[in-house]
Scaffold this motif. Structure first.
Motif, PDB file in Angstrom:
ATOM      1  N   SER A  52      -9.338  11.808  -5.636  1.00 18.33           N
ATOM      2  CA  SER A  52      -9.788  11.189  -6.885  1.00 18.33           C
ATOM      3  C   SER A  52      -8.866  10.071  -7.347  1.00 18.33           C
ATOM      4  O   SER A  52      -9.269   9.197  -8.107  1.00 18.33           O
ATOM      5  CB  SER A  52      -9.897  12.247  -7.987  1.00 18.33           C
ATOM      6  OG  SER A  52      -8.623  12.816  -8.249  1.00 18.33           O
ATOM      7  N   LEU A  53      -7.608  10.089  -6.901  1.00 17.31           N
ATOM      8  CA  LEU A  53      -6.631   9.095  -7.364  1.00 17.31           C
ATOM      9  C   LEU A  53      -6.957   7.708  -6.821  1.00 17.31           C
ATOM     10  O   LEU A  53      -6.994   7.503  -5.612  1.00 17.31           O
ATOM     11  CB  LEU A  53      -5.228   9.514  -6.914  1.00 17.31           C
ATOM     12  CG  LEU A  53      -4.059   8.705  -7.499  1.00 17.31           C
ATOM     13  CD1 LEU A  53      -3.939   8.931  -9.005  1.00 17.31           C
ATOM     14  CD2 LEU A  53      -2.755   9.079  -6.803  1.00 17.31           C
ATOM     15  N   THR A  54      -7.181   6.763  -7.733  1.00 15.61           N
ATOM     16  CA  THR A  54      -7.501   5.396  -7.319  1.00 15.61           C
ATOM     17  C   THR A  54      -6.396   4.397  -7.668  1.00 15.61           C
ATOM     18  O   THR A  54      -6.290   3.352  -7.039  1.00 15.61           O
ATOM     19  CB  THR A  54      -8.811   4.913  -7.968  1.00 15.61           C
ATOM     20  OG1 THR A  54      -8.687   4.971  -9.394  1.00 15.61           O
ATOM     21  CG2 THR A  54      -9.985   5.780  -7.518  1.00 15.61           C
ATOM     22  N   THR A  55      -5.558   4.730  -8.676  1.00 18.20           N
ATOM     23  CA  THR A  55      -4.487   3.819  -9.105  1.00 18.20           C
ATOM     24  C   THR A  55      -3.190   4.593  -9.282  1.00 18.20           C
ATOM     25  O   THR A  55      -3.159   5.611  -9.974  1.00 18.20           O
ATOM     26  CB  THR A  55      -4.848   3.129 -10.438  1.00 18.20           C
ATOM     27  OG1 THR A  55      -6.043   2.375 -10.274  1.00 18.20           O
ATOM     28  CG2 THR A  55      -3.720   2.198 -10.874  1.00 18.20           C
ATOM     29  N   LEU A  56      -2.117   4.097  -8.659  1.00 20.24           N
ATOM     30  CA  LEU A  56      -0.799   4.719  -8.796  1.00 20.24           C
ATOM     31  C   LEU A  56       0.222   3.628  -9.107  1.00 20.24           C
ATOM     32  O   LEU A  56       0.420   2.693  -8.326  1.00 20.24           O
ATOM     33  CB  LEU A  56      -0.414   5.444  -7.510  1.00 20.24           C
ATOM     34  CG  LEU A  56       0.954   6.142  -7.505  1.00 20.24           C
ATOM     35  CD1 LEU A  56       1.042   7.185  -8.604  1.00 20.24           C
ATOM     36  CD2 LEU A  56       1.231   6.772  -6.145  1.00 20.24           C
ATOM     37  N   GLN A  83      -6.870   2.721  -4.424  1.00 20.38           N
ATOM     38  CA  GLN A  83      -7.338   1.342  -4.532  1.00 20.38           C
ATOM     39  C   GLN A  83      -6.262   0.392  -5.073  1.00 20.38           C
ATOM     40  O   GLN A  83      -6.250  -0.779  -4.709  1.00 20.38           O
ATOM     41  CB  GLN A  83      -8.568   1.285  -5.435  1.00 20.38           C
ATOM     42  CG  GLN A  83      -9.765   2.051  -4.892  1.00 20.38           C
ATOM     43  CD  GLN A  83     -10.914   2.093  -5.874  1.00 20.38           C
ATOM     44  OE1 GLN A  83     -11.015   1.260  -6.790  1.00 20.38           O
ATOM     45  NE2 GLN A  83     -11.780   3.064  -5.725  1.00 20.38           N
ATOM     46  N   GLU A  84      -5.395   0.895  -5.952  1.00 16.53           N
ATOM     47  CA  GLU A  84      -4.355   0.046  -6.544  1.00 16.53           C
ATOM     48  C   GLU A  84      -2.992   0.724  -6.437  1.00 16.53           C
ATOM     49  O   GLU A  84      -2.844   1.882  -6.827  1.00 16.53           O
ATOM     50  CB  GLU A  84      -4.648  -0.234  -8.022  1.00 16.53           C
ATOM     51  CG  GLU A  84      -5.920  -1.017  -8.269  1.00 16.53           C
ATOM     52  CD  GLU A  84      -6.070  -1.416  -9.735  1.00 16.53           C
ATOM     53  OE1 GLU A  84      -5.038  -1.444 -10.454  1.00 16.53           O
ATOM     54  OE2 GLU A  84      -7.192  -1.679 -10.158  1.00 16.53           O
ATOM     55  N   MET A  85      -1.999  -0.018  -5.946  1.00 17.46           N
ATOM     56  CA  MET A  85      -0.621   0.475  -5.866  1.00 17.46           C
ATOM     57  C   MET A  85       0.301  -0.569  -6.486  1.00 17.46           C
ATOM     58  O   MET A  85       0.307  -1.731  -6.075  1.00 17.46           O
ATOM     59  CB  MET A  85      -0.227   0.724  -4.413  1.00 17.46           C
ATOM     60  CG  MET A  85       1.240   1.035  -4.188  1.00 17.46           C
ATOM     61  SD  MET A  85       1.707   2.706  -4.665  1.00 17.46           S
ATOM     62  CE  MET A  85       1.325   3.592  -3.156  1.00 17.46           C
ATOM     63  N   LEU A 110      -7.474  -0.021  -0.186  1.00 14.01           N
ATOM     64  CA  LEU A 110      -6.536  -0.693  -1.087  1.00 14.01           C
ATOM     65  C   LEU A 110      -6.992  -2.117  -1.398  1.00 14.01           C
ATOM     66  O   LEU A 110      -7.139  -2.940  -0.504  1.00 14.01           O
ATOM     67  CB  LEU A 110      -5.142  -0.722  -0.454  1.00 14.01           C
ATOM     68  CG  LEU A 110      -3.979  -1.069  -1.391  1.00 14.01           C
ATOM     69  CD1 LEU A 110      -3.750   0.076  -2.393  1.00 14.01           C
ATOM     70  CD2 LEU A 110      -2.703  -1.324  -0.595  1.00 14.01           C
ATOM     71  N   THR A 111      -7.199  -2.398  -2.691  1.00 13.60           N
ATOM     72  CA  THR A 111      -7.633  -3.733  -3.110  1.00 13.60           C
ATOM     73  C   THR A 111      -6.558  -4.481  -3.900  1.00 13.60           C
ATOM     74  O   THR A 111      -6.610  -5.696  -4.001  1.00 13.60           O
ATOM     75  CB  THR A 111      -8.901  -3.652  -3.981  1.00 13.60           C
ATOM     76  OG1 THR A 111      -8.632  -2.852  -5.142  1.00 13.60           O
ATOM     77  CG2 THR A 111     -10.057  -3.039  -3.197  1.00 13.60           C
ATOM     78  N   CYS A 137      -8.213  -7.340   6.971  1.00  9.11           N
ATOM     79  CA  CYS A 137      -7.596  -7.182   5.654  1.00  9.11           C
ATOM     80  C   CYS A 137      -8.649  -7.296   4.547  1.00  9.11           C
ATOM     81  O   CYS A 137      -9.441  -8.236   4.526  1.00  9.11           O
ATOM     82  CB  CYS A 137      -6.512  -8.246   5.447  1.00  9.11           C
ATOM     83  SG  CYS A 137      -5.730  -8.167   3.818  1.00  9.11           S
ATOM     84  N   THR A 138      -8.637  -6.325   3.610  1.00  2.00           N
ATOM     85  CA  THR A 138      -9.602  -6.326   2.502  1.00  2.00           C
ATOM     86  C   THR A 138      -8.927  -6.428   1.133  1.00  2.00           C
ATOM     87  O   THR A 138      -9.587  -6.244   0.113  1.00  2.00           O
ATOM     88  CB  THR A 138     -10.461  -5.053   2.545  1.00  2.00           C
ATOM     89  OG1 THR A 138      -9.597  -3.897   2.522  1.00  2.00           O
ATOM     90  CG2 THR A 138     -11.310  -5.011   3.806  1.00  2.00           C
ATOM     91  N   LEU A 139      -7.609  -6.716   1.094  1.00  2.00           N
ATOM     92  CA  LEU A 139      -6.898  -6.808  -0.177  1.00  2.00           C
ATOM     93  C   LEU A 139      -7.464  -7.948  -1.027  1.00  2.00           C
ATOM     94  O   LEU A 139      -7.734  -9.031  -0.521  1.00  2.00           O
ATOM     95  CB  LEU A 139      -5.406  -7.038   0.065  1.00  2.00           C
ATOM     96  CG  LEU A 139      -4.500  -6.768  -1.139  1.00  2.00           C
ATOM     97  CD1 LEU A 139      -4.316  -5.264  -1.325  1.00  2.00           C
ATOM     98  CD2 LEU A 139      -3.147  -7.437  -0.977  1.00  2.00           C
ATOM     99  N   GLN A 140      -7.617  -7.695  -2.329  1.00  2.00           N
ATOM    100  CA  GLN A 140      -8.176  -8.703  -3.231  1.00  2.00           C
ATOM    101  C   GLN A 140      -7.135  -9.293  -4.192  1.00  2.00           C
ATOM    102  O   GLN A 140      -7.256 -10.440  -4.597  1.00  2.00           O
ATOM    103  CB  GLN A 140      -9.312  -8.073  -4.057  1.00  2.00           C
ATOM    104  CG  GLN A 140     -10.482  -7.598  -3.218  1.00  2.00           C
ATOM    105  CD  GLN A 140     -11.517  -6.858  -4.042  1.00  2.00           C
ATOM    106  OE1 GLN A 140     -11.581  -7.000  -5.272  1.00  2.00           O
ATOM    107  NE2 GLN A 140     -12.312  -6.049  -3.385  1.00  2.00           N
ATOM    108  N   ARG A 141      -6.118  -8.507  -4.525  1.00  2.00           N
ATOM    109  CA  ARG A 141      -5.151  -8.959  -5.540  1.00  2.00           C
ATOM    110  C   ARG A 141      -3.738  -8.646  -5.082  1.00  2.00           C
ATOM    111  O   ARG A 141      -3.430  -7.500  -4.737  1.00  2.00           O
ATOM    112  CB  ARG A 141      -5.439  -8.259  -6.868  1.00  2.00           C
ATOM    113  CG  ARG A 141      -4.560  -8.715  -8.021  1.00  2.00           C
ATOM    114  CD  ARG A 141      -4.894  -7.924  -9.275  1.00  2.00           C
ATOM    115  NE  ARG A 141      -4.118  -8.364 -10.425  1.00  2.00           N
ATOM    116  CZ  ARG A 141      -4.066  -7.720 -11.587  1.00  2.00           C
ATOM    117  NH1 ARG A 141      -4.764  -6.614 -11.762  1.00  2.00           N
ATOM    118  NH2 ARG A 141      -3.340  -8.182 -12.580  1.00  2.00           N
TER     119      ARG A 141
END
Length: 227
Positions: A52-56, A83-85, A110-111, A137-141
């Motif tokens: 469930s964890l999407t942002t850390l 998704q976000e680190m 990971l975006t 690579c699929t990173l957006q930010r």
């Protein structure tokens, strides 16, 4: 269902990791919580097992390269869905960038990756760009503010602006890019294949000379410059 959990600025010790692993949490902030590299093995397990964890957010913790290596082991696992680190000000150096390069190539969830305030230098940027250049690579930010990047690193970044089709936001604020670096970045931004939408260039040593290059970008494409 608990979706948001923040202990920013607290000396949370190991109890918080037990909470993250047990509770249905989507977003967790542990910025400035005295987390060290020794805790990253627990965090590695959480990245693998908590679906469930999407942002850390682990910003402003002394994780160092040894901690980043453990986190990357978690991010490398096919079961990881983060998704976000955020790793700003975590004592990361260019030595970790090979592990991060692998994540950029192979992790499909990971975006967002925040690396501001780390001593990555141009050598680290080169490794990150190898990952960003990969078609997988699929990173957006990506945030790289205050990472000791100079104009020498901008040639690698220029190639990313031309060849990467997923990255939409790149923050390079507070790096000594100078006009020579801005010129290289503008060459990438000018390319018709560039899909970047936002770029941060605050306190980058830009003068009126660099602004002329930026002016041509602003005239010819929809683009946002921000911090």
């Amino acid at each position: 269902m608990l979706c948001y959990f923040s202990l920013n600025g607290n000396n949370s010790s190991y109890s918080s990791y037990n909470i993250i692993s047990c509770v249905w949490i989507c977003l967790c902030r542990l910025g400035g919580c005295c987390v060290t590299s020794s805790a990253c093995d627990d965090l590695r397990s959480i990245l693998i097992n908590n679906r469930s964890l999407t942002t850390l957010d682990l910003s402003e913790n002394n994780l160092e390269d040894s901690g980043i290596k453990l986190l990357c082991e978690g991010l490398r696992d096919p079961d990881c869905t983060l998704q976000e680190m955020w790793l700003g000000g975590c004592g990361v150096t260019s030595s970790s960038c090979d592990d991060l390069r692998y994540i950029l190539i192979n992790n499909r969830s990971l975006t967002t990756l925040g690396l501001s305030g780390n001593n990555l230098e141009d050598s680290g940027i080169k490794l990150l760009c190898e990952g960003l250049r990969d078609p997988g690579c699929t990173l957006q930010r990506l945030t790289l503010g205050w990472c000791d990047v100079t104009s020498s690193g901008c040639n690698d970044l220029r190639s990313i602006l031309i060849n990467n089709r997923s990255l939409t936001t790149l923050n390079l604020s507070r790096n000594n890019l100078e006009d020579s670096g801005i010129k290289l970045l503008c060459e990438g931004l000018r390319d018709p294949g560039c899909t970047l939408q936002e770029m941060g260039l605050v306190w980058c040593g830009v003068t009126s000379s660099g602004c002329d290059d930026l002016r041509s970008i602003l005239i010819n494409r929809a683009f946002f410059l921000r911090e």
